[in-house]
Scaffold this motif. Structure first.
Motif, PDB file in Angstrom:
ATOM      1  N   THR A 118       2.977  -4.105  40.261  1.00 58.19           N
ATOM      2  CA  THR A 118       2.638  -5.524  40.238  1.00 58.19           C
ATOM      3  C   THR A 118       3.916  -6.353  40.446  1.00 58.19           C
ATOM      4  OG1 THR A 118       1.152  -4.884  38.452  1.00 58.19           O
ATOM      5  CG2 THR A 118       1.376  -7.250  38.871  1.00 58.19           C
ATOM      6  N   ALA A 119       3.853  -7.326  41.324  1.00 59.84           N
ATOM      7  CA  ALA A 119       5.001  -8.224  41.474  1.00 59.84           C
ATOM      8  C   ALA A 119       5.149  -9.028  40.183  1.00 59.84           C
ATOM      9  CB  ALA A 119       4.806  -9.146  42.666  1.00 59.84           C
ATOM     10  N   VAL A 120       6.382  -9.299  39.784  1.00 56.91           N
ATOM     11  CA  VAL A 120       6.640 -10.069  38.566  1.00 56.91           C
ATOM     12  C   VAL A 120       7.561 -11.232  38.915  1.00 56.91           C
ATOM     13  CG1 VAL A 120       7.710 -10.032  36.269  1.00 56.91           C
ATOM     14  CG2 VAL A 120       6.375  -8.057  37.042  1.00 56.91           C
ATOM     15  N   VAL A 121       7.144 -12.419  38.497  1.00 55.54           N
ATOM     16  CA  VAL A 121       8.006 -13.598  38.634  1.00 55.54           C
ATOM     17  C   VAL A 121       8.195 -14.137  37.229  1.00 55.54           C
ATOM     18  CG1 VAL A 121       8.322 -15.871  39.694  1.00 55.54           C
ATOM     19  CG2 VAL A 121       6.982 -14.111  40.886  1.00 55.54           C
ATOM     20  N   ILE A 122       9.434 -14.096  36.760  1.00 53.96           N
ATOM     21  CA  ILE A 122       9.657 -14.407  35.348  1.00 53.96           C
ATOM     22  C   ILE A 122      10.698 -15.504  35.177  1.00 53.96           C
ATOM     23  CG2 ILE A 122      11.285 -12.458  35.171  1.00 53.96           C
ATOM     24  CD1 ILE A 122      10.455 -12.192  32.236  1.00 53.96           C
ATOM     25  N   ILE A 123      10.340 -16.491  34.374  1.00 53.00           N
ATOM     26  CA  ILE A 123      11.298 -17.511  33.958  1.00 53.00           C
ATOM     27  C   ILE A 123      11.931 -17.002  32.679  1.00 53.00           C
ATOM     28  CG2 ILE A 123      11.583 -19.856  33.077  1.00 53.00           C
ATOM     29  CD1 ILE A 123       9.185 -20.677  34.753  1.00 53.00           C
ATOM     30  N   THR A 124      13.233 -16.909  32.673  1.00 50.21           N
ATOM     31  CA  THR A 124      13.886 -16.330  31.500  1.00 50.21           C
ATOM     32  C   THR A 124      15.283 -16.896  31.312  1.00 50.21           C
ATOM     33  OG1 THR A 124      14.602 -14.288  30.458  1.00 50.21           O
ATOM     34  CG2 THR A 124      14.749 -14.352  32.858  1.00 50.21           C
ATOM     35  N   HIS A 125      15.698 -16.928  30.040  1.00 53.08           N
ATOM     36  CA  HIS A 125      17.087 -17.268  29.741  1.00 53.08           C
ATOM     37  C   HIS A 125      17.873 -15.992  29.475  1.00 53.08           C
ATOM     38  CE1 HIS A 125      16.375 -21.499  29.707  1.00 53.08           C
ATOM     39  NE2 HIS A 125      15.351 -21.352  28.898  1.00 53.08           N
ATOM     40  N   ASP A 126      17.152 -14.855  29.499  1.00 52.73           N
ATOM     41  CA  ASP A 126      17.779 -13.581  29.179  1.00 52.73           C
ATOM     42  C   ASP A 126      18.572 -13.076  30.374  1.00 52.73           C
ATOM     43  OD1 ASP A 126      17.785 -10.520  29.095  1.00 52.73           O
ATOM     44  OD2 ASP A 126      17.149 -11.053  27.067  1.00 52.73           O
ATOM     45  N   SER A 127      19.895 -12.990  30.205  1.00 52.56           N
ATOM     46  CA  SER A 127      20.718 -12.648  31.372  1.00 52.56           C
ATOM     47  C   SER A 127      20.507 -11.202  31.807  1.00 52.56           C
ATOM     48  CB  SER A 127      22.189 -12.920  31.085  1.00 52.56           C
ATOM     49  OG  SER A 127      22.558 -12.253  29.916  1.00 52.56           O
ATOM     50  N   SER A 128      20.132 -10.311  30.859  1.00 48.55           N
ATOM     51  CA  SER A 128      19.956  -8.909  31.263  1.00 48.55           C
ATOM     52  C   SER A 128      18.734  -8.759  32.169  1.00 48.55           C
ATOM     53  CB  SER A 128      19.842  -7.998  30.049  1.00 48.55           C
ATOM     54  OG  SER A 128      18.713  -8.319  29.294  1.00 48.55           O
ATOM     55  N   ILE A 129      17.653  -9.472  31.853  1.00 44.63           N
ATOM     56  CA  ILE A 129      16.463  -9.369  32.718  1.00 44.63           C
ATOM     57  C   ILE A 129      16.737 -10.068  34.052  1.00 44.63           C
ATOM     58  CG2 ILE A 129      15.113 -11.419  31.990  1.00 44.63           C
ATOM     59  CD1 ILE A 129      13.388  -8.150  32.171  1.00 44.63           C
ATOM     60  N   ALA A 130      17.471 -11.159  34.004  1.00 51.14           N
ATOM     61  CA  ALA A 130      17.804 -11.845  35.254  1.00 51.14           C
ATOM     62  C   ALA A 130      18.657 -10.935  36.142  1.00 51.14           C
ATOM     63  CB  ALA A 130      18.530 -13.152  34.958  1.00 51.14           C
ATOM     64  N   LYS A 131      19.567 -10.184  35.523  1.00 51.07           N
ATOM     65  CA  LYS A 131      20.419  -9.271  36.306  1.00 51.07           C
ATOM     66  C   LYS A 131      19.611  -8.126  36.902  1.00 51.07           C
ATOM     67  CE  LYS A 131      24.898  -9.834  34.112  1.00 51.07           C
ATOM     68  NZ  LYS A 131      24.956  -9.795  32.647  1.00 51.07           N
ATOM     69  N   MET A 132      18.595  -7.698  36.135  1.00 51.30           N
ATOM     70  CA  MET A 132      17.767  -6.580  36.579  1.00 51.30           C
ATOM     71  C   MET A 132      16.915  -6.944  37.797  1.00 51.30           C
ATOM     72  SD  MET A 132      14.926  -4.894  34.279  1.00 51.30           S
ATOM     73  CE  MET A 132      13.626  -5.358  35.380  1.00 51.30           C
ATOM     74  N   ALA A 133      16.594  -8.227  37.902  1.00 45.42           N
ATOM     75  CA  ALA A 133      15.707  -8.667  38.980  1.00 45.42           C
ATOM     76  C   ALA A 133      16.353  -8.428  40.345  1.00 45.42           C
ATOM     77  CB  ALA A 133      15.393 -10.145  38.799  1.00 45.42           C
ATOM     78  N   GLU A 134      15.510  -8.115  41.319  1.00 47.44           N
ATOM     79  CA  GLU A 134      16.033  -7.895  42.673  1.00 47.44           C
ATOM     80  C   GLU A 134      16.408  -9.226  43.303  1.00 47.44           C
ATOM     81  OE1 GLU A 134      12.060  -6.627  43.717  1.00 47.44           O
ATOM     82  OE2 GLU A 134      12.995  -4.842  44.577  1.00 47.44           O
ATOM     83  N   ARG A 135      15.649 -10.235  42.935  1.00 49.38           N
ATOM     84  CA  ARG A 135      15.952 -11.563  43.465  1.00 49.38           C
ATOM     85  C   ARG A 135      16.105 -12.517  42.306  1.00 49.38           C
ATOM     86  NH1 ARG A 135      11.452 -13.345  47.222  1.00 49.38           N
ATOM     87  NH2 ARG A 135      12.838 -15.092  47.570  1.00 49.38           N
ATOM     88  N   ARG A 136      17.179 -13.261  42.339  1.00 49.18           N
ATOM     89  CA  ARG A 136      17.441 -14.214  41.261  1.00 49.18           C
ATOM     90  C   ARG A 136      17.475 -15.611  41.843  1.00 49.18           C
ATOM     91  NH1 ARG A 136      22.790 -12.625  38.978  1.00 49.18           N
ATOM     92  NH2 ARG A 136      22.970 -11.232  40.758  1.00 49.18           N
TER      93      ARG A 136
END
Ligand code: ADP
Ligand code: MG
Length: 223
Positions: free
Chosen positions: A192-210
Motif C-alpha cells: 500500500t502506498a503511504v503518505v504520512i505527515i510527521t515530525h518524526d525525523s526517523s520516519i521522514a528519513k526512511m521515506a523514499e520521497r520527502r
C-alpha cells in the motif's frame, strides 16, 4: 494507481482576511510510494492531505485518480473513491465511541453493504496486535490501541493508498513508534502506498520521497 494533484490551491476567507492555506502544490503518488511530508504548524499539511484524499475540495487545481478528476465526478463516485481507494488515519483517531473496535473497523464496508472478509480481518488485526480487543469500546482502549483500530479501519477496504495525518501526534513516544513500525510493515506487506505527515525525523528519513511545506508551498527535499 496514480493520484495526481496539479496546481492545487486552497484559500479561506476573502479580502484582507484571505488565508492561502495551499499555494499551487503539485504531487504525484504512485503504487508502493512511501512519501513523508513535514512542515511547521499551520503550513497547509492537513489541507493538502484532505484535498488529495477526497475529503476537501481545492479552490483551484485538480486531483485525478488514474486520470479521472475526482472532484468532477458525481457525489456518489467521490464518496466511493474515499471509501474504497484511500484510507485516512487522523491524529485524533476519529473512532465512533458507541461502536466496538470491530464495528469501527468494518464500518467502511457496511456503508458499501459489503460483508467483511473474516480471514483478512483476522490477518490485519493480528498484524496490528488488536485481535483480543475487538469487542471493546474505544473508551476501553489505550491511545495506541485506538490508533491501531483506526489503522485497521483504513486497511479494511484494501485501499491503494493510506494517508496519515500526524498519526502519532496524540501518542506517547513508545506507542507512537509502534504505530510507525506498523505503517512501515503495512507498506512492506501489502504494498500500500503511504503518505504520512510527521515530525518524526526517523520516519521522514526512511521515506523514499520527502516533501516539505512552508506557508502553503510544497517542495521536494533532495537527499
Ligand atoms: P497544518 O496541518 O500544516 O497545521 P492546515 O492545513 O490545517 O495546517 O492549515 C493551513 C492554514 O489554513 C492555517 O493558516 C489554518 O489556520 C488555515 N485553515 C485551515 N482550515 C481552515 C478553515 N476551515 N477555515 C479557515 N482557515 C483554515
Ligand atoms: Mg494539520
Amino acid at each position: 494507481m496514480i493520484i495526481e494533484g496539479k496546481n492545487l490551491s486552497k484559500y479561506y476567507g476573502s479580502g484582507e482576511n484571505k488565508v492561502i492555506a495551499l499555494n499551487n502544490a503539485n504531487l504525484k503518488i504512485k503504487s508502493g510510494d512511501f512519501i513523508s511530508i513535514t512542515g511547521p504548524s499551520g503550513s497547509g499539511k492537513s489541507t493538502l492531505l484532505h484535498i488529495l484524499s477526497g475529503l476537501d475540495t481545492p479552490s483551484s487545481g485538480t486531483v485525478t485518480f488514474d486520470g479521472k478528476d475526482i472532484y468532477k465526478t458525481k457525489d456518489n463516485e467521490l464518496s466511493a473513491f474515499r471509501r474504497r481507494k484511500v484510507g485516512f488515519i487522523f491524529q485524533q483517531f476519529n473512532l465512533l465511541p458507541v461502536l466496538t473496535a470491530k464495528e469501527n473497523i468494518i464500518m467502511p464496508l457496511l456503508l458499501d453493504r459489503i460483508q467483511p472478509d473474516e480471514g483478512y480481518l483476522t490477518e490485519i488485526t493480528d498484524l496490528l496486535g488488536i485481535s483480543n480487543r475487538l469487542t471493546h469500546l474505544p473508551s476501553e482502549l489505550s491511545g495506541g490501541q485506538q490508533q491501531r483500530v483506526a489503522i485497521a479501519r483504513a486497511l479494511i477496504t484494501k485501499p491503494d493508498v493510506i494517508f496519515a495525518d500526524e498519526p502519532t501526534g496524540n501518542l506517547d513516544s513508545k506507542s507512537g513508534n509502534e504505530v510507525l513500525e506498523i505503517l512501515k510493515n503495512i507498506w512492506q506487506t501489502f504494498g500500500t502506498a503511504v503518505v504520512i505527515i510527521t515530525h518524526d525525523s526517523s520516519i521522514a528519513k526512511m521515506a523514499e520521497r520527502r516533501l516539505t511545506i512552508v506557508d502553503g508551498v510544497l517542495s521536494e527535499v533532495t537527499s
